[in-house]
Scaffold this motif. Structure first.
Motif, PDB file in Angstrom:
ATOM      1  N   ASP A  91      -4.918   4.494  10.850  1.00  0.00           N
ATOM      2  CA  ASP A  91      -4.307   4.157   9.562  1.00  0.00           C
ATOM      3  C   ASP A  91      -4.774   2.774   9.135  1.00  0.00           C
ATOM      4  O   ASP A  91      -4.487   1.784   9.806  1.00  0.00           O
ATOM      5  CB  ASP A  91      -2.778   4.167   9.690  1.00  0.00           C
ATOM      6  CG  ASP A  91      -2.244   5.534  10.064  1.00  0.00           C
ATOM      7  OD1 ASP A  91      -2.548   6.497   9.352  1.00  0.00           O
ATOM      8  OD2 ASP A  91      -1.538   5.631  11.080  1.00  0.00           O
ATOM      9  N   PRO A  95      -5.339   0.062   5.628  1.00  0.00           N
ATOM     10  CA  PRO A  95      -5.228  -0.185   4.186  1.00  0.00           C
ATOM     11  C   PRO A  95      -6.622  -0.337   3.591  1.00  0.00           C
ATOM     12  O   PRO A  95      -7.518  -0.908   4.208  1.00  0.00           O
ATOM     13  CB  PRO A  95      -4.431  -1.483   4.104  1.00  0.00           C
ATOM     14  CG  PRO A  95      -4.600  -2.139   5.421  1.00  0.00           C
ATOM     15  CD  PRO A  95      -4.888  -1.066   6.431  1.00  0.00           C
ATOM     16  N   PRO A  98       0.809  -1.224   0.000  1.00  0.00           N
ATOM     17  CA  PRO A  98       0.000   0.000   0.000  1.00  0.00           C
ATOM     18  C   PRO A  98       0.842   1.274   0.000  1.00  0.00           C
ATOM     19  O   PRO A  98       1.928   1.312   0.563  1.00  0.00           O
ATOM     20  CB  PRO A  98      -0.823  -0.107   1.277  1.00  0.00           C
ATOM     21  CG  PRO A  98      -0.061  -1.036   2.154  1.00  0.00           C
ATOM     22  CD  PRO A  98       0.711  -1.957   1.250  1.00  0.00           C
ATOM     23  N   THR A 155      -2.647   2.921   2.332  1.00  0.00           N
ATOM     24  CA  THR A 155      -2.834   3.019   3.774  1.00  0.00           C
ATOM     25  C   THR A 155      -3.352   4.416   4.028  1.00  0.00           C
ATOM     26  O   THR A 155      -2.624   5.400   3.869  1.00  0.00           O
ATOM     27  CB  THR A 155      -1.522   2.767   4.538  1.00  0.00           C
ATOM     28  OG1 THR A 155      -1.077   1.445   4.250  1.00  0.00           O
ATOM     29  CG2 THR A 155      -1.739   2.907   6.045  1.00  0.00           C
ATOM     30  N   PRO A 170       0.915   5.431   1.004  1.00  0.00           N
ATOM     31  CA  PRO A 170       0.267   6.290   2.000  1.00  0.00           C
ATOM     32  C   PRO A 170      -0.675   7.297   1.330  1.00  0.00           C
ATOM     33  O   PRO A 170      -0.407   7.766   0.220  1.00  0.00           O
ATOM     34  CB  PRO A 170       1.439   7.010   2.675  1.00  0.00           C
ATOM     35  CG  PRO A 170       2.541   6.970   1.668  1.00  0.00           C
ATOM     36  CD  PRO A 170       2.338   5.726   0.847  1.00  0.00           C
TER      37      PRO A 170
END
Length: 172
Positions: free
Chosen positions: A163, A165, A44, A68, A46
């Motif tokens: 946070d 994914p 992932p 994410t 960010p």
């Protein structure tokens, strides 16, 4: 007895899997390659979630590739449409945009029970299928939506994690 033939990649994956929500101990015991179609979940990128509609252009998901997403505290999010399950003041929420390039079914994948809404403008899309992700993948929730081509807002609400994914992909 009905026999089910699996592609080799699925058969190898199934050998390491238990239930749809395999426990952490069994998942840590070795490598668990993702089945075809889920490879984008592995790496992932960010992405910060938007907290208001005007910021969605900077919060865009790429189809078939996980991000994410950094969510905000739920009271700080001004949703396009109020979610049915917005979460409490200690939860995290946010919004991201994605493009459906053609009419079809699109799947939203998450690691937890975060509430999701898919909107085109202010009109919510209806989901058609809910399921768990592949064993040991980290995907715990998958929801399918039939969508027309266009731009959509994915609202994420009531997450216990800041946070998470997230991946959206087309379903063949």
């Amino acid at each position: 007895m009905k026999r089910i033939l699996l592609p080799l990649s699925m058969a190898l994956f199934a050998c390491h899997a238990g239930s749809a929500l395999a426990d952490d101990a069994s998942c840590k015991s070795g490598l668990h390659p993702l089945p075809a179609g889920y490879e984008g979940w592995s790496n992932p990128s960010p992405l910060n979630a938007a907290t208001q509609a005007g910021a969605l252009s900077a919060s865009r998901l790429t189809l078939g590739h996980a991000a994410t997403i950094r969510l905000a505290h739920t009271p700080d999010v001004h949703f396009v449409e109020r979610p049915a399950e917005p979460g409490g003041s200690a939860s995290f929420s946010g919004m991201v945009a994605f493009e459906a390039p053609k009419d079809g079914t699109y799947r939203v994948m998450l690691p937890n029970k975060t509430w999701i809404d898919v909107l085109q403008g202010i009109v919510p899309a209806s989901s058609t299928h809910h399921q768990h992700g592949p064993d040991c993948s980290g995907i715990r929730k998958m929801v399918d939506f039939p969508l027309k081509s266009g731009t959509y807002t994915l609202q994420l609400a009531g997450s216990g994690q800041q946070d998470i994914p997230v991946m959206v992909s087309s379903v063949p």
